[in-house]
Design a protein around this motif. Sequence first.
Motif, PDB file in Angstrom:
ATOM      1  N   THR A   1     117.169  -9.935  49.095  1.00  0.00           N
ATOM      2  CA  THR A   1     117.064 -10.588  47.796  1.00  0.00           C
ATOM      3  C   THR A   1     115.650 -10.453  47.258  1.00  0.00           C
ATOM      4  OG1 THR A   1     118.708 -12.225  48.479  1.00  0.00           O
ATOM      5  CG2 THR A   1     117.374 -12.781  46.571  1.00  0.00           C
ATOM      6  N   LEU A   2     115.531 -10.283  45.953  1.00  0.00           N
ATOM      7  CA  LEU A   2     114.241 -10.388  45.273  1.00  0.00           C
ATOM      8  C   LEU A   2     114.164 -11.742  44.588  1.00  0.00           C
ATOM      9  CD1 LEU A   2     113.599  -6.928  43.535  1.00  0.00           C
ATOM     10  CD2 LEU A   2     113.062  -7.665  45.859  1.00  0.00           C
ATOM     11  N   ARG A   3     113.062 -12.431  44.794  1.00  0.00           N
ATOM     12  CA  ARG A   3     112.838 -13.709  44.123  1.00  0.00           C
ATOM     13  C   ARG A   3     111.987 -13.477  42.881  1.00  0.00           C
ATOM     14  NH1 ARG A   3     109.568 -16.389  46.634  1.00  0.00           N
ATOM     15  NH2 ARG A   3     109.166 -15.240  48.576  1.00  0.00           N
ATOM     16  N   LEU A   4     112.458 -14.019  41.756  1.00  0.00           N
ATOM     17  CA  LEU A   4     111.799 -13.822  40.478  1.00  0.00           C
ATOM     18  C   LEU A   4     111.258 -15.139  39.949  1.00  0.00           C
ATOM     19  CD1 LEU A   4     114.438 -11.531  38.690  1.00  0.00           C
ATOM     20  CD2 LEU A   4     112.631 -10.870  40.281  1.00  0.00           C
ATOM     21  N   ASP A   5     110.382 -15.033  38.951  1.00  0.00           N
ATOM     22  CA  ASP A   5     109.915 -16.240  38.291  1.00  0.00           C
ATOM     23  C   ASP A   5     111.101 -16.946  37.631  1.00  0.00           C
ATOM     24  OD1 ASP A   5     110.432 -14.407  36.312  1.00  0.00           O
ATOM     25  OD2 ASP A   5     108.446 -14.458  35.421  1.00  0.00           O
ATOM     26  N   GLY A   6     110.910 -18.219  37.334  1.00  0.00           N
ATOM     27  CA  GLY A   6     112.005 -18.993  36.769  1.00  0.00           C
ATOM     28  C   GLY A   6     113.028 -19.428  37.811  1.00  0.00           C
ATOM     29  N   ASP A   7     112.605 -19.412  39.092  1.00  0.00           N
ATOM     30  CA  ASP A   7     113.481 -19.850  40.184  1.00  0.00           C
ATOM     31  C   ASP A   7     114.789 -19.051  40.212  1.00  0.00           C
ATOM     32  OD1 ASP A   7     113.993 -21.363  42.440  1.00  0.00           O
ATOM     33  OD2 ASP A   7     115.048 -22.928  41.316  1.00  0.00           O
ATOM     34  N   ARG A   8     114.642 -17.721  40.069  1.00  0.00           N
ATOM     35  CA  ARG A   8     115.802 -16.836  40.093  1.00  0.00           C
ATOM     36  C   ARG A   8     115.741 -15.935  41.315  1.00  0.00           C
ATOM     37  NH1 ARG A   8     115.060 -13.662  34.716  1.00  0.00           N
ATOM     38  NH2 ARG A   8     112.879 -13.954  35.338  1.00  0.00           N
ATOM     39  N   ALA A   9     116.910 -15.454  41.718  1.00  0.00           N
ATOM     40  CA  ALA A   9     116.988 -14.523  42.849  1.00  0.00           C
ATOM     41  C   ALA A   9     118.118 -13.544  42.578  1.00  0.00           C
ATOM     42  CB  ALA A   9     117.235 -15.271  44.157  1.00  0.00           C
ATOM     43  N   ILE A  10     117.874 -12.270  42.959  1.00  0.00           N
ATOM     44  CA  ILE A  10     118.896 -11.232  42.782  1.00  0.00           C
ATOM     45  C   ILE A  10     119.060 -10.493  44.102  1.00  0.00           C
ATOM     46  CG2 ILE A  10     119.571  -9.153  41.527  1.00  0.00           C
ATOM     47  CD1 ILE A  10     117.939 -10.056  39.192  1.00  0.00           C
ATOM     48  N   ALA A  11     120.290 -10.442  44.595  1.00  0.00           N
ATOM     49  CA  ALA A  11     120.603  -9.723  45.829  1.00  0.00           C
ATOM     50  C   ALA A  11     121.116  -8.326  45.485  1.00  0.00           C
ATOM     51  CB  ALA A  11     121.648 -10.494  46.630  1.00  0.00           C
ATOM     52  N   ALA A  12     120.915  -7.389  46.402  1.00  0.00           N
ATOM     53  CA  ALA A  12     121.392  -6.016  46.192  1.00  0.00           C
ATOM     54  C   ALA A  12     121.578  -5.339  47.531  1.00  0.00           C
ATOM     55  CB  ALA A  12     120.423  -5.243  45.317  1.00  0.00           C
ATOM     56  N   ASP A  13     122.180  -4.152  47.507  1.00  0.00           N
ATOM     57  CA  ASP A  13     122.387  -3.360  48.721  1.00  0.00           C
ATOM     58  C   ASP A  13     121.300  -2.309  48.895  1.00  0.00           C
ATOM     59  OD1 ASP A  13     125.077  -4.493  49.326  1.00  0.00           O
ATOM     60  OD2 ASP A  13     125.558  -3.535  47.418  1.00  0.00           O
ATOM     61  N   LEU A  14     120.928  -1.637  47.790  1.00  0.00           N
ATOM     62  CA  LEU A  14     119.923  -0.578  47.815  1.00  0.00           C
ATOM     63  C   LEU A  14     118.863  -0.905  46.784  1.00  0.00           C
ATOM     64  CD1 LEU A  14     119.022   2.264  48.825  1.00  0.00           C
ATOM     65  CD2 LEU A  14     120.314   3.216  46.895  1.00  0.00           C
ATOM     66  N   PHE A  15     117.599  -0.862  47.208  1.00  0.00           N
ATOM     67  CA  PHE A  15     116.480  -1.189  46.323  1.00  0.00           C
ATOM     68  C   PHE A  15     115.653   0.069  46.061  1.00  0.00           C
ATOM     69  CE2 PHE A  15     117.706  -5.031  48.434  1.00  0.00           C
ATOM     70  CZ  PHE A  15     117.498  -6.055  47.516  1.00  0.00           C
ATOM     71  N   ILE A  16     115.368   0.353  44.796  1.00  0.00           N
ATOM     72  CA  ILE A  16     114.515   1.480  44.410  1.00  0.00           C
ATOM     73  C   ILE A  16     113.213   0.904  43.886  1.00  0.00           C
ATOM     74  CG2 ILE A  16     114.274   3.511  42.951  1.00  0.00           C
ATOM     75  CD1 ILE A  16     117.282   3.788  42.911  1.00  0.00           C
ATOM     76  N   ASP A  17     112.137   1.183  44.600  1.00  0.00           N
ATOM     77  CA  ASP A  17     110.822   0.609  44.288  1.00  0.00           C
ATOM     78  C   ASP A  17     110.100   1.491  43.274  1.00  0.00           C
ATOM     79  OD1 ASP A  17     108.318  -0.524  44.214  1.00  0.00           O
ATOM     80  OD2 ASP A  17     108.023  -0.566  46.387  1.00  0.00           O
ATOM     81  N   CYS A  18     110.008   1.017  42.044  1.00  0.00           N
ATOM     82  CA  CYS A  18     109.273   1.703  40.967  1.00  0.00           C
ATOM     83  C   CYS A  18     108.181   0.785  40.437  1.00  0.00           C
ATOM     84  CB  CYS A  18     110.223   2.116  39.854  1.00  0.00           C
ATOM     85  SG  CYS A  18     111.508   3.279  40.338  1.00  0.00           S
ATOM     86  N   THR A  19     107.525   0.058  41.339  1.00  0.00           N
ATOM     87  CA  THR A  19     106.538  -0.947  40.942  1.00  0.00           C
ATOM     88  C   THR A  19     105.131  -0.385  40.834  1.00  0.00           C
ATOM     89  OG1 THR A  19     106.250  -1.638  43.251  1.00  0.00           O
ATOM     90  CG2 THR A  19     107.898  -2.824  41.938  1.00  0.00           C
ATOM     91  N   GLY A  20     104.990   0.936  40.774  1.00  0.00           N
ATOM     92  CA  GLY A  20     103.680   1.533  40.556  1.00  0.00           C
ATOM     93  C   GLY A  20     102.801   1.469  41.797  1.00  0.00           C
ATOM     94  N   PHE A  21     101.484   1.524  41.569  1.00  0.00           N
ATOM     95  CA  PHE A  21     100.545   1.543  42.685  1.00  0.00           C
ATOM     96  C   PHE A  21     100.718   0.348  43.618  1.00  0.00           C
ATOM     97  CE2 PHE A  21      97.660   4.010  39.675  1.00  0.00           C
ATOM     98  CZ  PHE A  21      97.903   5.214  40.287  1.00  0.00           C
ATOM     99  N   ALA A  22     101.194  -0.782  43.092  1.00  0.00           N
ATOM    100  CA  ALA A  22     101.341  -1.986  43.921  1.00  0.00           C
ATOM    101  C   ALA A  22     102.347  -1.773  45.040  1.00  0.00           C
ATOM    102  CB  ALA A  22     101.768  -3.173  43.061  1.00  0.00           C
ATOM    103  N   SER A  23     103.345  -0.933  44.821  1.00  0.00           N
ATOM    104  CA  SER A  23     104.390  -0.660  45.816  1.00  0.00           C
ATOM    105  C   SER A  23     104.878  -1.976  46.440  1.00  0.00           C
ATOM    106  CB  SER A  23     103.858   0.292  46.906  1.00  0.00           C
ATOM    107  OG  SER A  23     104.896   0.793  47.701  1.00  0.00           O
ATOM    108  N   ARG A  24     105.383  -2.846  45.564  1.00  0.00           N
ATOM    109  CA  ARG A  24     105.694  -4.210  45.983  1.00  0.00           C
ATOM    110  C   ARG A  24     106.731  -4.279  47.102  1.00  0.00           C
ATOM    111  NH1 ARG A  24     104.909  -8.381  42.583  1.00  0.00           N
ATOM    112  NH2 ARG A  24     105.342  -9.567  44.487  1.00  0.00           N
ATOM    113  N   LEU A  25     107.664  -3.345  47.124  1.00  0.00           N
ATOM    114  CA  LEU A  25     108.733  -3.416  48.118  1.00  0.00           C
ATOM    115  C   LEU A  25     108.417  -2.581  49.349  1.00  0.00           C
ATOM    116  CD1 LEU A  25     111.882  -3.249  45.797  1.00  0.00           C
ATOM    117  CD2 LEU A  25     110.376  -5.173  46.326  1.00  0.00           C
ATOM    118  N   LEU A  26     108.234  -1.271  49.177  1.00  0.00           N
ATOM    119  CA  LEU A  26     107.987  -0.413  50.336  1.00  0.00           C
ATOM    120  C   LEU A  26     106.639  -0.707  50.968  1.00  0.00           C
ATOM    121  CD1 LEU A  26     109.286   2.046  51.879  1.00  0.00           C
ATOM    122  CD2 LEU A  26     107.671   3.457  50.607  1.00  0.00           C
ATOM    123  N   GLY A  27     105.600  -0.855  50.147  1.00  0.00           N
ATOM    124  CA  GLY A  27     104.261  -1.070  50.687  1.00  0.00           C
ATOM    125  C   GLY A  27     104.022  -2.499  51.130  1.00  0.00           C
ATOM    126  N   GLU A  28     104.200  -3.462  50.202  1.00  0.00           N
ATOM    127  CA  GLU A  28     103.898  -4.858  50.512  1.00  0.00           C
ATOM    128  C   GLU A  28     104.951  -5.510  51.398  1.00  0.00           C
ATOM    129  OE1 GLU A  28     103.087  -7.224  47.116  1.00  0.00           O
ATOM    130  OE2 GLU A  28     101.413  -5.993  46.409  1.00  0.00           O
TER     131      GLU A  28
END
Length: 515
Positions: free
Chosen positions: A197-224
Amino acid sequence: MAQHILIAGGGSAGWMAAALFARLRPAPETRITLIESEAIGTIGVGEATVPILRDFNRLLGLDEPDFVAATQGSFKLGIEFVGWGEAGNRHFHGFADFGPPIEGVAPHHHWHRVREAGRIADPIDAWSMPACAAAEDRFAPPEALRGEAGEYRYAYHFDAGLYARLLRSYAEARRVVRVEGRILGVERDPGTGDLATLRLDGDRAIAADLFIDCTGFASRLLGEALGTPFVDWSRWLPADRALAQGCTRAGRFTPFTRATAHTVGWQWRIPLQHRTGNGLVYSSAHLSDDEAAARLAANLDGDAIGDPRPLRFTTGRRERFWAHNVVAIGLAAGFMEPLESTSLQLVQTGLGRLAELMPSQGPTDPAIVAEYNRQTIGEYARIRDFLIAHYCSSRRPEPFWRDMAAMALPDSLAHKLALWDAMGRVPLHDLESHAEASWVAVLLGQGRMPRGHDPAADRPPLQAVEKMFAARRAALLAALPRLPAHDHFVARTCRADAAREPRIQCRYPKGETIS
């Protein structure tokens, strides 16, 4: 099969992913969601491309004239390099070879033989149709010509933000759901370690099976989130800063990108319909940010538009590109400086590879993940070597360039250049992004002349080979007048101010057409 694909991040990479999987939806019930935040923004400087983007657009069914108009684009026959081999040097890396093989041997070997015999003096660019057309600012698709003169490819320049907007419209029309929000954190499956699950602002959460990380240099999913290390290549490609600056259109409306070497680093020039894109790539160890800004401002064709946008980066890649159920695309996967316009190429090939290897039994099959990583690691290494070759082959006298010429090379590149120096051969490996003709254009263009050539090039009579080169040169020059001026072609076929809605036609396996 993944029932829910979640794309983290927008920009060109995110919306290319959304558009592709909307077009190639793995299963009718597969959901695709893209999360992005308007507050974060995107880099948006990927304005020059390579020819394979035409394949991507054709797969989506984008009409070329409407695509170019919608993105304020223009056409690209290749890259003109100014001052790279030495100050004053010019050469052209065009999207074509220098003629067909002669008795099975690449044309540059025959050119070397005839040149060494003193029978021709022109640089090898004289036998490149893209170089000849670019010198006169002419452009039309190769279908406009016949025979050898029409054997070339082309790419585009465009506004990256407008391209992302076009792809967003395409994807949302095909049931991709966009969610506005900032990613605050992730939750992982305690048993497998996969992202759940990804937790978002506004107390939201989204679950998924496959995540594609396009968060730029931050690499929030694969890197962090997954802690995938970054492999630093700055010892070979030490430029770590760029300033991007638009200016009003002035001067030639060229059908090519220009890369001009400076005493430290280099400057790009990308002609668009509504402005010219410029940027200075440099090493902060050799040039201060203020000096870079002054140098860029002094070398603009027109009046500056806004303030320069700074970009800090480290050239390199993630140790892996697919880990657990996360695949990184674009800057989240790695960064190759923009010298050969490979950023969007790596986005496209990464997505294409993922589409080909999309598992039917879940997104974490070890064999599939390993193959994806093997191929992508190889592709990044080959592009890295090609970029280094531009730097290490320079004979410029400044300290920055002397350091680049003296560096210890990766073994793979050292072998390539040693064979080139010996006999003009370029050994191509698995997953090469650049054909031999591209290496030839850069190495010969910078004056890196091999000691010899393929012995098989000595078989045909020298006079016969000389006549072949003369005939090809005459054929290219005769074909040039049939190509219109680049500005005329753009104005006639894809002017941005023409009132139109982009036409999209996609033919699906069952044969129905969606417009």
